[in-house]
Design an enzyme around this catalytic site. Structure first.
Site, PDB file in Angstrom:
ATOM      1  N   HIS A  59      18.629  37.012  62.111  1.00 51.69           N
ATOM      2  CA  HIS A  59      18.778  37.652  60.905  1.00 51.69           C
ATOM      3  C   HIS A  59      17.446  37.804  60.073  1.00 51.69           C
ATOM      4  O   HIS A  59      16.889  38.883  59.678  1.00 51.69           O
ATOM      5  CB  HIS A  59      19.880  36.891  59.835  1.00 51.69           C
ATOM      6  N   HIS A  84      13.218  34.067  54.000  1.00 42.78           N
ATOM      7  CA  HIS A  84      13.900  34.260  52.744  1.00 42.78           C
ATOM      8  C   HIS A  84      15.164  33.131  52.610  1.00 42.78           C
ATOM      9  O   HIS A  84      15.542  32.901  51.618  1.00 42.78           O
ATOM     10  CB  HIS A  84      14.378  35.679  52.382  1.00 42.78           C
ATOM     11  N   GLU A  88      17.194  27.882  51.078  1.00 38.72           N
ATOM     12  CA  GLU A  88      18.416  27.524  50.860  1.00 38.72           C
ATOM     13  C   GLU A  88      19.393  26.635  52.061  1.00 38.72           C
ATOM     14  O   GLU A  88      20.289  25.933  51.834  1.00 38.72           O
ATOM     15  CB  GLU A  88      19.286  28.944  50.960  1.00 38.72           C
ATOM     16  N   ASP A  89      18.653  26.979  53.343  1.00 36.28           N
ATOM     17  CA  ASP A  89      19.506  26.414  54.357  1.00 36.28           C
ATOM     18  C   ASP A  89      18.776  25.040  55.045  1.00 36.28           C
ATOM     19  O   ASP A  89      19.337  24.548  55.998  1.00 36.28           O
ATOM     20  CB  ASP A  89      19.258  27.415  55.709  1.00 36.28           C
ATOM     21  N   ASP A 150      18.081  42.698  53.267  1.00 36.22           N
ATOM     22  CA  ASP A 150      18.850  41.771  53.544  1.00 36.22           C
ATOM     23  C   ASP A 150      20.407  41.867  53.731  1.00 36.22           C
ATOM     24  O   ASP A 150      21.157  41.823  54.589  1.00 36.22           O
ATOM     25  CB  ASP A 150      18.803  40.329  52.686  1.00 36.22           C
ATOM     26  N   ASP A 270      28.008  73.232  52.340  1.00 34.39           N
ATOM     27  CA  ASP A 270      26.756  72.685  52.899  1.00 34.39           C
ATOM     28  C   ASP A 270      26.809  71.411  53.495  1.00 34.39           C
ATOM     29  O   ASP A 270      26.357  70.326  52.821  1.00 34.39           O
ATOM     30  CB  ASP A 270      25.694  72.653  51.550  1.00 34.39           C
TER      31      ASP A 270
END
Length: 732
Positions: A59, A84, A88-89, A150, A270
Site C-alpha cells: 500500500h 505515511h 499510526e501502525d 492514499d 460530445d
C-alpha cells in the site's frame, strides 16, 4: 500457500518502479534517503497484511508510485508517502521520523496521521479528521496531495472491503477528495475517483455506461482518425511539433450529463474530446493556441456558445486551455482542447506541476492556485464553527466556477461564481464588508444581493452605522464572508442572550419561582424552544414577552402545563409508512437479523430490490436510504460509524410507490395504450398520471405501486415498447 520469495520479488519490483520514475530529478543522496524510507517502512509493516491478503507494504509503495508518477512530487513526497502509516501502525513516534528524515517529512507524516480521541455528539470524527488535514494545507500542500494518492489507491482496491465500508469510503471520496483533487487541478485523478464512486454505489448504471462506451470504441476510434487527419496535415504544413489525443469522457460525467439534460446515452453529443498538445516555447504559447484554433475552425464549423478561453485568464486552480466545440462532417459535435505541453502537464498533475514551472520560470507573482490556498488558510484560521459546519463551508468553495471582476482602479479580482457585491466587499477587507451599504456596478447603484458578472467593475459604498443582519447570509456565497457574518451574529446573539437571561431571572423572581434547571426546562417545552440561549435571545429580541411567563406553566395540574409539546413526528412517520405498505419484517438490518424499527427516507423512496443502507439518527431511529441517494453521500462521508448494513427480505404481494417519467411523440390513443399496459398486463395500480403535450411531443410522470425493482423494471421495459415512446425512466 504464500511464497515469501515471490512476495519479496513483488515488493522489490514496486520499489524499483518508483526509483525509475524518480530518477530524472534525484540529486545528491536522494536515492539513499528513499532507500532508507523503504527499508523503514518494510520493517515497520513486516507482519501486517491488507484485507485482500497481500503484504501491507504494497500500500505505501503504491501511494508513493501515484505520488511520483501521477502527481509529480519529488523526493520529500516519496519519502513521506512511504512512511505515511508508520506512526499510526507501529511504535515509531514523530520525533523518530524527524531525527531520521528531517522536520519536513515529519510534519507531512504528522498531517497524514489520523487524529483519535473522544468526540462529542453532533460533531463527527471524519469531519474532525478532514479539518485537521486541511489545517496542514497552510503548512505544506503535499499533505493533501499524498492523502489524495492514499485515497486513490484505497478506491482502486475497494473490492476486498465489506459493503458498509465500501459505501462509507466511496461517499467520503465523493464528498471531499474528488472536489479537492479538482480544486488542486488533478483532473485525471478527480475523474477516476468519481468513476470508482459510481462503481460501488450504483454498480448497475456504472456497468451499463461502461459497456456502451466499450461497444462504441471501434467506431469511435475510426471517427477520431477521420476527424483529425486533415488537422494533422495542416499542422504539419505550418511546422508545428504536436501530439493529438482522443479520449472518451468519464463514466461519471456522462451520467451527470444524462441526468442534468434529461437525455439518453445516444443523445450525448460530445462523448469524447480531442486534445491537441503543442510543443512551443512559453512566450509563444498563446499565439500558437489561437493559430491552431484558426486551423481547426477552417475545417469544422465551431459552436459560438461553446468557446472557452482559459489561456488568457486561467481558472483559479491554474488550469489553462482553449476549448471549442465543432461540428464534424458526420454531424456530431466534438470538443477540441488546444494547449501547450506545459499547460497539459499542469492540467494532469495540477499543483505539483505549478511548482516545477514556477521554480524555473521568470514569474514570481502568486498563481491563482496559491491565492486560493491563501484564502483557504485565512478561512481555516478565522473559522471557529464546529467541524461539520466547517466542512460544509469548505466544500462550497471547492466545486465552483469563477467570475472575474474589477476594482475601480482596474485590479482583477477572482471570486466564486454567483458571488454578490457583498462577497466582493468582504474579499477586499472584513471591515468594508461589515459596513457595506450597497455598491455601484459599472457606475449604476445595485443592492447587496446583486450577483456579479464577468467584467463588472465594482465600487463598494459603506456607512459607519451599517451592521450585518441574519438576512445577509442569504446574499453571500464565499466562506470568508459567511464566516465573518456568522461570527458577528454569534457575538450579537450572545450579548442579546445575556440581556434576555437577566429579564427571565427578574420575571421568575417576581413570580417567586425558583430559577432551577427543572423550571427552565419547563419554559423551553412550553414555548417549544430547543435551547436556553435561544430562549433568552427570543426574550431579549421581544419574540417572546417576559409577561408571557406565567405561574401556571410551573403548576403540574394547570392547563398550560398539560399542553406541552404538540408535535409527535414519529406517529406521523408511522402513518406515512403504513400508507406505503412497508412494515418491520421486510428488511434485515444490522449483523443480527433482529427486527428494528425504521422509517423509509422520503428523499429517495427506496423500494425492495434497491441497494440500501440504514442510518442511525437520534430522532427517528434507523432511516433507510438508497445508496445512490443524493443525501447519502454526506451522511456516509461524515458519519460512517452510524451506517447499518441493510438488505431486503424475500417479500412479495406488497405495493410500493415509485415514479416513472415517460417522453415521446404524441399521437391519438397513446395515453390509453400506456394506462392499459400499467393496469391490465402487469396489474399495477396507478396513483396519479400527469401528461403535458406540446407541439407533437409529450412528457409525463406516473406514480405507480409496484412490488420491487424487478417488477418496476418489467413495467419500464413494456412501456418503452409502446409505439411513439422514446424514453422511460424511474425518478425519485
Amino acid at each position: 500457500m504464500i511464497d515469501p520469495e515471490v512476495e519479496r520479488k513483488e515488493i522489490l519490483r514496486h520499489y524499483r518502479r518508483i526509483l525509475k520514475y524518480a530518477k530524472p530529478f534525484l540529486k545528491g543522496n536522494d536515492a539513499k534517503i528513499i532507500k532508507k524510507a523503504f527499508n523503514t517502512s518494510v520493517e515497520a509493516h513486516k507482519d501486517m497484511r491488507r484485507k485482500s491478503g497481500e503484504p501491507y507494504i504494497l500500500h505505501p509503495l503504491a501511494v508513493a508510485q501515484i505520488v511520483v508518477e501521477e502527481i509529480g512530487l519529488g523526493t520529500t513526497g516519496i519519502v513521506a508517502a512511504l512512511l505515511h502509516d508508520v506512526v499510526e501502525d507501529t511504535d515509531w513516534e514523530f520525533s523518530d521520523i524527524e531525527r531520521e528524515f528531517g522536520p519536513k517529512v515529519a510534519k507531512i507524516v504528522e498531517g497524514l496521521t489520523k487524529i483519535s480521541g473522544v468526540f462529542e455528539y453532533g460533531t463527527s470524527q471524519q469531519a474532525e479528521n478532514f479539518r485537521k488535514m486541511l489545517l496542514t494545507l497552510s503548512d505544506d500542500v503535499r499533505v493533501i496531495l499524498i492523502k489524495i494518492a492514499d485515497r486513490l489507491h484505497n478506491m482502486r482496491t475497494l473490492d476486498s472491503m465489506p459493503r458498509d465500508k465500501q459505501l462509507k469510503i466511496a461517499s467520503e471520496t465523493m464528498y471531499l477528495y474528488a472536489p479537492l483533487a479538482h480544486r488542486l487541478g488533478l483532473y485525471a485523478i478527480k475523474s477516476e475517483l468519481e468513476d470508482l464512486y459510481l462503481k460501488y454505489t450504483d454498480t448497475e448504471t456504472y456497468k451499463d455506461i461502461s459497456n456502451k462506451i466499450r461497444q462504441t470504441k471501434s467506431s469511435r476510434n475510426k471517427f477520431i482518425r477521420d476527424f483529425i487527419t486533415p488537422i494533422e496535415e495542416e499542422l504539419g504544413k505550418h511546422g508545428f511539433e504536436f501530439e493529438i489525443k482522443g479520449r472518451p469522457k468519464s463514466i461519471y460525467s456522462i451520467l451527470k450529463k444524462i441526468k442534468k439534460q434529461n437525455i439518453t446515452f445516444d443523445e450525448i453529443y460530445d462523448l469524447f474530446a480531442i486534445r491537441i498538445i503543442l510543443n512551443v516555447p512559453l512566450e509563444s504559447e498563446k499565439a500558437a493556441c489561437w493559430q491552431v484554433y484558426s486551423i481547426v475552425t477552417d475545417h469544422y464549423q465551431p459552436n459560438p456558445d461553446r468557446l472557452r478561453d482559459w489561456v488568457s485568464t486561467p481558472k483559479a486552480n491554474g488550469y489553462e486551455s482553449l476549448h471549442t466545440t465543432v461540428m464534424s462532417k458526420t454531424g456530431q459535435w466534438v470538443e477540441v482542447q488546444i494547449r501547450s505541453k506545459r499547460m497539459d502537464e499542469i492540467a494532469e498533475k495540477g499543483y505539483a506541476a505549478h511548482w516545477k514551472y514556477k521554480a524555473g520560470g521568470p514569474s514570481t507573482s502568486e498563481t491563482a492556485l496559491e491565492q486560493w490556498i491563501n484564502k483557504v488558510r485565512e478561512m481555516l484560521e478565522t473559522n471557529d464553527s464546529n467541524a461539520l459546519e466547517f466542512m460544509d463551508e469548505f466544500r462550497k468553495n471547492l466545486f465552483v466556477e469563477e467570475v472575474f471582476v474589477f476594482t475601480p482602479k482596474g485590479d482583477l479580482i477572482i471570486l466564486p461564481d454567483k458571488s454578490t457585491t457583498l462577497d466582493f466587499a468582504f474579499d477586499i477587507h472584513t471591515q468594508i464588508g461589515m459596513q457595506c451599504l450597497g455598491a455601484k456596478v459599472n457606475q449604476k447603484l445595485v443592492p447587496l444581493s446583486y450577483q456579479l458578472k464577468n467584467g463588472d467593475q465594482v465600487e463598494i459604498l459603506t456607512s459607519q452605522k451599517q451592521r450585518p443582519t441574519e438576512e445577509w447570509l442569504k446574499f453571500v456565497t464565499t466562506s470568508k464572508a459567511r464566516a465573518k457574518i456568522k461570527e458577528y451574529l454569534r457575538d450579537e446573539k450572545r450579548l442579546k442572550a445575556e440581556e434576555g437571561k437577566a429579564l427571565v431571572e427578574k420575571r421568575l423572581a417576581e413570580l417567586k419561582i425558583e430559577n432551577s434547571h427543572h423550571n427552565l426546562n419547563r419554559l423551553l417545552v412550553h414555548f417549544n424552544v430547543h435551547s436556553l440561549p435561544e430562549f433568552y435571545y427570543r426574550i431579549a429580541s421581544e419574540k417572546i414577552e417576559p409577561n408571557d411567563i406565567i405561574a401556571d406553566i410551573f403548576d403540574p395540574n394547570s392547563e398550560a402545563s398539560k399542553t406541552l409539546s404538540k408535535f409527535e413526528p414519529k406517529e406521523f412517520d408511522k402513518e406515512v409508512q403504513k400508507a406505503r405498505g412497508i412494515h418491520s419484517d421486510m428488511l434485515v438490518i444490522g449483523e443480527n437479523t433482529e427486527k428494528f424499527d425504521y422509517k423509509i427516507a422520503t428523499c429517495c423512496n427506496p423500494i425492495p430490490g434497491d441497494d440500501v443502507f440504514g442510518f442511525q439518527t437520534e430522532e427517528a431511529g434507523i432511516v433507510i436510504h438508497r445508496t445512490s441517494c443524493p443525501v447519502a453521500i454526506e451522511l456516509l462521508a461524515n458519519h460512517g460509524n452510524r451506517i447499518v448494513k441493510t438488505k431486503w427480505t424475500e417479500q412479495q404481494e406488497l405495493a410500493f410507490l415509485a415514479g416513472i417519467r415517460i417522453k415521446g411523440s404524441d399521437r391519438v390513443g397513446l395515453v390509453n395504450d400506456v394506462t392499459r399496459i400499467i393496469s391490465n398486463s402487469l396489474r399495477v395500480n396507478m396513483r396519479s398520471i400527469t401528461i403535458d403535450s406540446d407541439d407533437g411531443f409529450f412528457e409525463g410522470s406516473i406514480m405507480v405501486f409496484v412490488n420491487d425493482t424487478a417488477h418496476l423494471e418489467k413495467l419500464i421495459q413494456r412501456l418503452s415498447k409502446v409505439n411513439g415512446v422514446l424514453l422511460v425512466e424511474r425518478f425519485d
